[in-house]
Design an enzyme around this catalytic site. Structure first.
Site, PDB file in Angstrom:
ATOM      1  CG  HIS A   1      -1.945  -1.068   1.214  1.00  0.00           C
ATOM      2  ND1 HIS A   1      -3.128  -0.954   0.524  1.00  0.00           N
ATOM      3  CD2 HIS A   1      -1.978  -2.289   1.819  1.00  0.00           C
ATOM      4  CE1 HIS A   1      -3.843  -2.057   0.700  1.00  0.00           C
ATOM      5  NE2 HIS A   1      -3.161  -2.876   1.482  1.00  0.00           N
TER       6      HIS A   1
ATOM      7  NE  ARG B   1      -9.414  -8.838   6.507  1.00  0.00           N
ATOM      8  CZ  ARG B   1     -10.353  -8.156   5.874  1.00  0.00           C
ATOM      9  NH1 ARG B   1     -10.258  -6.853   5.761  1.00  0.00           N
ATOM     10  NH2 ARG B   1     -11.384  -8.772   5.349  1.00  0.00           N
TER      11      ARG B   1
ATOM     12  CB  SER C   1      -4.961  -4.120   5.693  1.00  0.00           C
ATOM     13  OG  SER C   1      -4.585  -3.291   4.616  1.00  0.00           O
TER      14      SER C   1
ATOM     15  CB  CYS D   1       1.562 -31.309 -11.110  1.00  0.00           C
ATOM     16  SG  CYS D   1       0.712 -30.020 -10.172  1.00  0.00           S
TER      17      CYS D   1
END
Length: 475
Positions: free
Chosen positions: A49, A310, A336, A439
């Site tokens: 950010h 969060r 954040s 895979c």
């Protein structure tokens, strides 16, 4: 006896470990998961950010701007792909444009470089798929994208090279404050340290309680996100944000370091710190929001969806020396822009440790750089041919969706990958549209062979996530 024990091996914990590894110290990182980055960091969107969406008076605002600058330096030193793509915070009405100007004032107060308003003419030329209803946007050119997993692994690897010990699968069960040192009890045994740094993410409040600190409470906030096919990478050229609210930056359109667009996240308080469920309600909420900004986004392009939590502990980060437990630094509530701020947090924690009495003597030789890891998905064909000539393993493609070679997988294992997710986060193998259908079996055999364990012991992300319960080869 260690000088510093860091609890938590995510983006913040490994950033602190690398920063402290510059000094003549004995440092240990204690991580409860099987590998670093398996906690909060594994579901990070990878946005670096610029500092446009937090009030100037908050600690996290200042650390975000500083961290944006430091991340560029660290990415160069460690060979992590960082792309400066810029962000646009869009406005649909005159009232929203007025609010954008307030954000512009805040960003300039924080000295965010290059931030400015752009009009519809600019937007049509730079974001042709943006809704024509968008009237203006706040443009911050220094926003960027990075792989959060590869950043954590590279930080951890560099810290290890500089003498830090990292113990995974080491859940902290109790802490004794036996001045002048701490005894940190874990599932792998006790560790003595003069200082403790609590960077335990969602569980930082539990670590606080072990130390007699009762004023930190982590409330998990769930965010649901949806990854789109790489063929839709052209949809946006920038990170596209709505106007932020008091509690969240909103539901956005995210460019990622790996090329896949991603949309989300939601922001709802969760009852449990283990609740990673997704919902139809979350999907509808996300796509309703992002289609308003970029109408061409389509649910049919989803290739994966997930939820992350969060660690919210109030409006701001908590980073402080604990008076009730001298020698302890609490680093909590790092939501954040925690990934962006992580290198700045590491410097702040180092200063706090010095103030607490930790002697810091710089090493004469600090290995600050590492060789960039090879990722064929980011290599031009001519360079790929040269790599194959150097090592045929680069020509043995294991994951066709993401163009990952056998050589890259073996290198990931040598660097410390012990699980399927550890390989995926380091290489992108199994992260494509087929989700490893072609895979996974081979990757399991390679992981088992390199580590000298049976296939039945190979896990997705640690104990309890074994993929094969019975190995017919033993019959």
């Amino acid at each position: 006896m260690f000088d510093v024990a860091i609890i938590g091996g995510g983006a913040v914990g490994t950033s602190i470990a690398r920063e402290l590894s510059r000094y003549k110290l004995l440092v240990v990182v204690l991580e409860k998961e099987e590998e670093p980055a398996f906690g909060v960091s594994k579901s990070n969107s990878g946005i670096i950010h610029p500092g446009t969406q937090n009030p100037p008076g908050l600690l996290k605002s200042r650390l975000c701007v500083e961290g944006n600058r430091l991340t560029r330096v660290i990415a160069q030193e460690l060979g992590v792909d960082f792309k400066e793509v810029g962000e646009l915070i869009v406005a649909f009405t005159e009232e929203e444009i007025f609010r954008l100007h307030r954000l512009l004032e805040d960003a300039r107060a924080l000295r965010v470089p290059g931030v400015r308003m752009v009009d519809q003419v600019w937007l049509r030329g730079h974001e042709p798929h943006l809704s024509p209803r968008v009237k203006a946007a706040l443009f911050a050119p220094t926003a960027g994208i990075i792989s959060p997993y590869r950043l954590v692994y590279d930080l951890a690897e560099n810290a290890l090279r500089n003498g830090v010990q990292i113990h995974t699968d080491s859940r902290v069960t109790a802490i004794e404050n036996t001045r002048p040192h701490f005894i940190v009890h874990t599932s792998k045994g006790p560790f003595k340290a003069k200082y403790v740094v609590n960077a335990a993410g969602l569980y930082a409040d539990g670590i606080c309680r072990m130390l007699g600190i009762t004023d930190v409470a982590i409330k998990p906030v769930k965010g649901e996100e949806f990854i789109l096919d790489k063929k839709r990478a052209y949809l946006t050229n920038h990170l596209i944000f709505p106007l932020p609210s008091q509690s969240t930056k909103g539901i956005l359109v995210i460019k990622t370091a790996d090329g896949n667009p991603m949309v989300g996240p939601t922001a709802t308080e969760a009852e449990s710190k283990e609740d990673l469920s997704t919902s139809q309600e979350g999907l509808e909420k996300v796509f309703s929001a992002v289609k308003r900004m970029v109408p061409e986004i389509n649910e049919k392009d989803i290739i994966a969806y997930f939820a992350g939590l969060r660690p919210k502990a109030g409006e701001d980060f908590i980073i402080r020396s604990e008076q009730a437990a001298h020698g302890c630094i609490t680093v909590a509530g790092i939501q954040s822009p925690g990934l962006t701020a992580a290198p700045a947090i590491a410097r702040m924690v180092t200063r706090l440790l010095r103030q607490q009495g930790l002697g810091l003597r710089r090493k004469i030789l600090f290995h600050g750089h590492r060789k960039r890891s090879v990722h064929l998905f980011a290599v031009k064909p001519a360079e790929t041919q040269k790599l194959i000539e150097q090592d045929p393993g680069y020509g043995d493609i294991v994951c066709r969706c993401e163009m990952v070679s056998a050589k890259e997988i073996r290198d990931a294992i040598l660097r410390g990958a012990t699980t399927l997710d550890g390989i995926k986060f380091r290489t992108r193998c199994q992260a494509g549209r087929c989700h490893g259908s072609f895979c996974t079996t081979r990757v399991m055999k390679m992981l088992a062979g390199e580590r000298g364990i049976p296939v039945t012991a190979v896990t997705k992300r640690g104990k309890g996530s074994e993929v094969v319960k019975h190995d017919r080869a033993d019959d």
